[in-house]
Design a protein around this motif. Structure first.
Motif, PDB file in Angstrom:
ATOM      1  N   SER A 121      -3.686  10.881  -5.567  1.00  0.00           N
ATOM      2  CA  SER A 121      -3.395   9.452  -5.646  1.00  0.00           C
ATOM      3  C   SER A 121      -4.336   8.596  -4.824  1.00  0.00           C
ATOM      4  O   SER A 121      -4.549   7.433  -5.137  1.00  0.00           O
ATOM      5  CB  SER A 121      -1.949   9.188  -5.182  1.00  0.00           C
ATOM      6  N   ARG A 122      -4.903   9.145  -3.773  1.00  0.00           N
ATOM      7  CA  ARG A 122      -5.738   8.324  -2.898  1.00  0.00           C
ATOM      8  C   ARG A 122      -7.106   8.081  -3.512  1.00  0.00           C
ATOM      9  O   ARG A 122      -7.836   9.009  -3.831  1.00  0.00           O
ATOM     10  CB  ARG A 122      -5.848   8.963  -1.520  1.00  0.00           C
ATOM     11  N   CYS A 144     -10.312  12.163   6.281  1.00  0.00           N
ATOM     12  CA  CYS A 144      -9.462  11.833   5.148  1.00  0.00           C
ATOM     13  C   CYS A 144      -8.690  13.067   4.697  1.00  0.00           C
ATOM     14  O   CYS A 144      -9.049  14.199   5.025  1.00  0.00           O
ATOM     15  CB  CYS A 144     -10.307  11.314   3.977  1.00  0.00           C
ATOM     16  N   THR A 194      -4.394   2.330  -2.016  1.00  0.00           N
ATOM     17  CA  THR A 194      -4.721   3.236  -0.897  1.00  0.00           C
ATOM     18  C   THR A 194      -5.910   2.648  -0.134  1.00  0.00           C
ATOM     19  O   THR A 194      -7.026   3.152  -0.213  1.00  0.00           O
ATOM     20  CB  THR A 194      -5.048   4.644  -1.412  1.00  0.00           C
ATOM     21  N   PHE A 196      -6.381   5.365   2.812  1.00  0.00           N
ATOM     22  CA  PHE A 196      -7.449   6.253   2.368  1.00  0.00           C
ATOM     23  C   PHE A 196      -8.000   7.065   3.540  1.00  0.00           C
ATOM     24  O   PHE A 196      -8.341   8.235   3.392  1.00  0.00           O
ATOM     25  CB  PHE A 196      -8.555   5.434   1.708  1.00  0.00           C
ATOM     26  N   ALA A 251       0.836  -1.187   0.000  1.00  0.00           N
ATOM     27  CA  ALA A 251       0.000   0.000   0.000  1.00  0.00           C
ATOM     28  C   ALA A 251       0.877   1.245   0.000  1.00  0.00           C
ATOM     29  O   ALA A 251       1.991   1.232   0.516  1.00  0.00           O
ATOM     30  CB  ALA A 251      -0.916  -0.001   1.222  1.00  0.00           C
ATOM     31  N   THR A 252       0.355   2.310  -0.593  1.00  0.00           N
ATOM     32  CA  THR A 252       1.066   3.573  -0.544  1.00  0.00           C
ATOM     33  C   THR A 252       0.623   4.348   0.692  1.00  0.00           C
ATOM     34  O   THR A 252       1.285   4.308   1.718  1.00  0.00           O
ATOM     35  CB  THR A 252       0.816   4.376  -1.832  1.00  0.00           C
ATOM     36  N   ARG A 253      -0.512   4.995   0.626  1.00  0.00           N
ATOM     37  CA  ARG A 253      -1.038   5.725   1.775  1.00  0.00           C
ATOM     38  C   ARG A 253      -2.449   5.242   2.044  1.00  0.00           C
ATOM     39  O   ARG A 253      -3.180   4.869   1.136  1.00  0.00           O
ATOM     40  CB  ARG A 253      -1.029   7.224   1.500  1.00  0.00           C
TER      41      ARG A 253
END
Length: 311
Positions: free
Chosen positions: A114-115, A109, A216, A13, A9-11
Motif C-alpha cells: 500500500s505504501r 522504509c 502514504t 512512507f 493519511a494511512t501510513r
C-alpha cells in the motif's frame, strides 16, 4: 505558497529518519525520529561508524547518496534489529560543506503493497540527469518509467534543480505540465515533489528527489528557506521562499515576510549549527506538527538554503 485540502493519511512512507555526524574518525548519532520503534532506536543510539563502515560510513566514504534496498547479506550493520522492526530498505545522503562532511542523513522504509512514494537519486552523466537509484514502494510502474527517463538541464524536477543549483518544489505532479512523468505519477497517486541539490567533493552532480503521495506521505508540509535572500553573510538569517501544506490555512502572512535568525527555533538551529536536525514531540514545531526534518543545502561551502518537511 500552496495549500492542499487535507486528506487522512494511512501510513507514512518513511518510518525512520536519523542524522549521523562526524566525531573524530567516526560517525555518531545526533538526532532521529523512530516513531514507535523503540528497540531499533535504542540499538541505533549505541552505534557508531568508521569511514566505509555500515550504510552511513559508506555514504561518507563514497561521497554520494547510497540506496540500499535489501539488508540481508549486505553491509548494513543493524540488519537484525531492522528486520525485527519491519524495516526493509534505507537511503543515506551525505551533507558536505566543500570537502568537509557535516552529517549523513539516513531514512529507512518498510515495504508493503500500500505504501507509495519515491526517494530518488539522480546523477549527471554526459549532459543528462540519469537515475542512479531509487526506492518507490508499491509504485512499480512509476519506478519503471523513471528508470527509462532522463532529463536535460532545466527540464523536469531533477533537471530544474540541476540548472538552479537550488532546492525546488513541484505541485500537482499528476497533472503538472512541468513534471515530465505526470501520467505515471498520477497513476501512482503522487502529488508533491521536492528536489534537493546534493553537493559532494569533486565534479559529480547529484539531485535527491522526494515524491509524496497523499495516502502514504513523506511529509504533510514542505518549506524552502533561502539564506542568501536574507542578504546577510554567513547564513545568519533565512526567509521563507516557498512551501506546500496539506492543511487548511496559509503558510505565511503575505504582508509580513517570514524570517528566522540563526538559533531561532528549529530552522535557526540548523542555520547556527550547519548540520541537519530531526525534531520529534517538540513544542517549538510549526503549526502543531509532531515531527520535522530540517536539512541545510550548501553552495560554495556556505549554507544557501534550509529545506524542512513536517509530518
Amino acid at each position: 505558497m500552496s495549500v492542499i485540502a487535507p486528506e487522512v493519511a494511512t501510513r507514512a512512507f518513511v518510518e525512520v529518519t536519523e542524522v549521523w555526524v562526524p566525531d573524530g574518525d567516526r560517525l555518531v548519532w545526533s538526532s532521529g525520529n523512530y516513531g514507535t520503534l523503540d528497540t531499533f532506536a535504542a540499538v541505533s543510539a549505541k552505534q557508531s561508524f568508521a569511514r566505509g563502515e555500515g550504510l552511513p560510513g559508506r555514504a561518507w566514504d563514497e561521497a554520494r547518496p547510497v540506496v540500499l534496498k535489501q539488508f540481508d547479506g549486505s553491509y548494513f550493520q543493524r540488519a537484525e534489529a531492522a528486520r525485527a522492526a519491519g524495516l526493509t530498505c534505507a537511503v543515506a545522503v551525505p551533507i558536505f560543506a566543500g570537502s568537509a562532511l557535516k552529517a549523513v542523513i539516513v531514512v529507512l522504509c518498510a515495504d508493503d503493497e500500500s505504501r507509495t512514494g519515491a526517494i530518488e537519486v539522480w546523477r549527471e552523466s554526459d549532459g543528462l540527469m540519469m537515475l542512479d537509484d531509487g526506492y518507490y514502494g508499491a509504485a512499480r510502474h512509476f519506478e519503471w518509467v523513471s528508470q527509462h527517463t532522463h532529463f536535460p538541464r532545466g527540464q523536469g524536477l531533477p533537471g530544474g534543480v540541476w540548472a538552479a543549483n537550488a532546492p525546488m518544489l513541484m505541485r500537482d505532479l499528476g497533472s503538472g505540465y512541468r513534471f515530465i512523468r505526470a501520467e505515471s505519477a498520477g497513476r501512482a497517486g503522487l502529488t508533491t515533489g521536492l528536489g534537493l541539490p546534493i553537493t559532494v567533493p569533486g565534479d559529480r552532480t547529484y539531485v535527491l528527489t522526494l515524491l509524496s503521495a497523499r495516502g502514504t506521505p513523506i511529509a504533510q508540509r514542505f518549506e524552502l528557506w533561502n539564506a542568501r535572500a536574507a542578504g546577510t553573510a554567513g547564513a545568519r538569517e533565512a526567509v521563507l521562499a516557498d512551501g506546500i501544506c496539506q492543511r487548511e490555512g496559509p503558510l505565511w502572512d503575505d504582508e509580513n515576510e517570514a524570517r528566522v535568525a540563526a538559533w531561532q527555533g528549529p530552522i535557526g538551529e540548523v542555520l547556527g549549527t550547519g548540520i541537519p536536525a530531526v525534531k520529534h514531540d517538540n513544542p517549538a514545531l510549526t503549526a502543531g506538527y509532531a515531527s520535522m526534518v530540517a536539512v541545510p543545502i550548501y553552495r560554495d561551502g556556505t549554507i544557501s538554503h534550509v529545506v524542512a518537511w513536517y509530518y
